[in-house]
Design a protein around this motif. Structure first.
Motif, PDB file in Angstrom:
ATOM      1  N   GLU A   1       0.676  -1.201  -0.042  1.00 10.07           N
ATOM      2  CA  GLU A   1      -0.080   0.046   0.000  1.00 10.07           C
ATOM      3  C   GLU A   1       0.877   1.202   0.195  1.00 10.07           C
ATOM      4  N   LYS A   2       1.846   1.282   0.838  1.00 11.22           N
ATOM      5  CA  LYS A   2       2.693   2.506   0.774  1.00 11.22           C
ATOM      6  C   LYS A   2       3.429   2.572  -0.486  1.00 11.22           C
ATOM      7  N   ARG A   3       3.820   1.604  -1.056  1.00 11.93           N
ATOM      8  CA  ARG A   3       4.346   1.656  -2.493  1.00 11.93           C
ATOM      9  C   ARG A   3       3.545   2.554  -3.482  1.00 11.93           C
ATOM     10  N   ILE A   4       2.192   1.938  -3.489  1.00 14.43           N
ATOM     11  CA  ILE A   4       1.090   2.825  -4.042  1.00 14.43           C
ATOM     12  C   ILE A   4       0.999   4.206  -4.100  1.00 14.43           C
ATOM     13  N   VAL A   5       1.168   4.871  -2.732  1.00 17.34           N
ATOM     14  CA  VAL A   5       1.018   6.001  -2.163  1.00 17.34           C
ATOM     15  C   VAL A   5       2.413   6.642  -2.676  1.00 17.34           C
ATOM     16  N   GLY A   6       3.521   6.005  -2.724  1.00 16.11           N
ATOM     17  CA  GLY A   6       4.641   6.589  -2.972  1.00 16.11           C
ATOM     18  C   GLY A   6       4.936   6.930  -4.619  1.00 16.11           C
ATOM     19  N   LEU A   7       4.335   5.901  -5.309  1.00 14.72           N
ATOM     20  CA  LEU A   7       4.140   5.935  -6.790  1.00 14.72           C
ATOM     21  C   LEU A   7       3.338   7.084  -7.145  1.00 14.72           C
ATOM     22  N   ASN A   8       2.002   7.425  -6.432  1.00 20.05           N
ATOM     23  CA  ASN A   8       1.164   8.428  -6.778  1.00 20.05           C
ATOM     24  C   ASN A   8       1.940   9.878  -6.584  1.00 20.05           C
ATOM     25  N   GLU A   9       2.786  10.015  -5.654  1.00 23.76           N
ATOM     26  CA  GLU A   9       3.347  11.176  -5.045  1.00 23.76           C
ATOM     27  C   GLU A   9       4.298  11.339  -6.653  1.00 23.76           C
ATOM     28  N   ARG A  10       4.869  10.395  -6.882  1.00 23.20           N
ATOM     29  CA  ARG A  10       5.675  10.857  -8.237  1.00 23.20           C
ATOM     30  C   ARG A  10       5.046  11.015  -9.384  1.00 23.20           C
ATOM     31  N   ILE A  11       3.717  10.466  -9.585  1.00 24.80           N
ATOM     32  CA  ILE A  11       3.097  10.716 -10.765  1.00 24.80           C
ATOM     33  C   ILE A  11       2.786  12.221 -10.853  1.00 24.80           C
ATOM     34  N   LYS A  12       2.374  12.655  -9.472  1.00 24.22           N
ATOM     35  CA  LYS A  12       1.831  13.985  -9.348  1.00 24.22           C
ATOM     36  C   LYS A  12       3.266  14.875  -9.824  1.00 24.22           C
ATOM     37  N   ASP A  13       4.233  14.561  -9.440  1.00 26.87           N
ATOM     38  CA  ASP A  13       5.514  15.261  -9.690  1.00 26.87           C
ATOM     39  C   ASP A  13       5.735  15.356 -11.428  1.00 26.87           C
ATOM     40  N   ILE A  14       5.588  13.886 -11.975  1.00 26.41           N
ATOM     41  CA  ILE A  14       5.706  14.054 -13.293  1.00 26.41           C
ATOM     42  C   ILE A  14       4.512  14.724 -14.278  1.00 26.41           C
ATOM     43  N   ALA A  15       3.492  14.549 -13.672  1.00 23.56           N
ATOM     44  CA  ALA A  15       2.535  15.531 -14.238  1.00 23.56           C
ATOM     45  C   ALA A  15       3.121  17.067 -14.352  1.00 23.56           C
ATOM     46  N   GLY A  16       3.360  17.538 -13.237  1.00 23.21           N
ATOM     47  CA  GLY A  16       3.789  19.178 -13.067  1.00 23.21           C
ATOM     48  C   GLY A  16       5.164  19.215 -13.922  1.00 23.21           C
ATOM     49  N   ARG A  17       5.806  18.396 -14.183  1.00 20.92           N
ATOM     50  CA  ARG A  17       7.209  18.573 -15.264  1.00 20.92           C
ATOM     51  C   ARG A  17       6.636  18.618 -16.880  1.00 20.92           C
TER      52      ARG A  17
END
Length: 220
Positions: A156-172
């Protein structure tokens, strides 16, 4: 039996689910891709792109829009979407709603590796169809209390961590990050039991919640 066949059998079991008669993931993938090859994407289309969660959605009817195309394939991975991406980007669609990554999480990759693969896919979308409005949807929560998908237990924490990175990717990359958790997750951060019957995939109510949460983005 070669290694590729063993890998495909494992993938076809949908990250741990048991099936009476397994269908090899590469066979289903090939079937769907060969169909999509005959169904071109156009500039006014809205494409839902992803794995089984997308594959199971009747988006034309849920949104009441004829220009929505479903390009989900059961058991697909980030690399699988990347491989077939040209079928979508060749038509320069108006919008792409991407939902991918949960099967990759089940394979045990680190968040760094997941994010690397995801960003490579996003870059490719941007390069091949720069005018498309791109929406990066968060990987949905899971509910491991069902005990169905052993490869997701404790991740579950890995999913949360991936979503945080996806949010960053979207911004970039000039994409819109869409957080699906407020509507789908319970108070403990698990997929609400009202919206699933296996802890991973959505039932009808789950699809209603998902599509209602992004309706303004689809129709704007």
């Amino acid at each position: 039996m070669d290694n590729r066949r063993l890998i495909n059998i494992a993938t076809a079991l949908l990250i741990g689910a048991s099936c009476a008669v397994p269908v090899l993931a590469d066979e289903y993938w090939d079937q769907r891709v060969s169909l999509f090859e005959l169904l071109p994407v156009h500039e006014d289309d809205i494409v839902f792109l992803g794995n089984s969660i997308t594959d199971g959605g009747e988006f034309n009817e849920l949104f009441g829009m004829d220009n929505i195309l479903n390009r989900g394939i059961r058991s697909d991975l980030i690399t699988g979407v990347e491989k077939r991406l040209g079928q979508v980007t060749a038509g320069k669609p108006a919008k792409i709603f991407l939902l991918i990554g949960i099967n990759d999480v089940s394979h045990g990759h680190s968040v760094d590796e997941l994010a690397r693969r995801y960003e490579r896919l996003v870059k490719k979308i941007r390069e091949e169809s720069p005018t498309t409005r791109l929406y990066l949807q968060s990987v949905m929560p899971v509910n491991n209390s069902f005990g169905r998908y052993k490869a997701l237990k404790g991740k579950e924490k890995r999913i949360v961590g991936l979503n945080e990175r996806i949010k960053d990717i979207a911004g970039r990359h000039g994409a819109v990050y869409v957080d699906l958790w407020p509507g789908l997750a319970d108070a403990d951060g698990n997929l609400n039991r009202d919206f699933t019957n296996d802890g991973l995939h959505l039932n009808g109510r789950g699809y209603r919640v998902w599509t209602h949460s992004i309706e303004n983005l689809v129709k704007e």
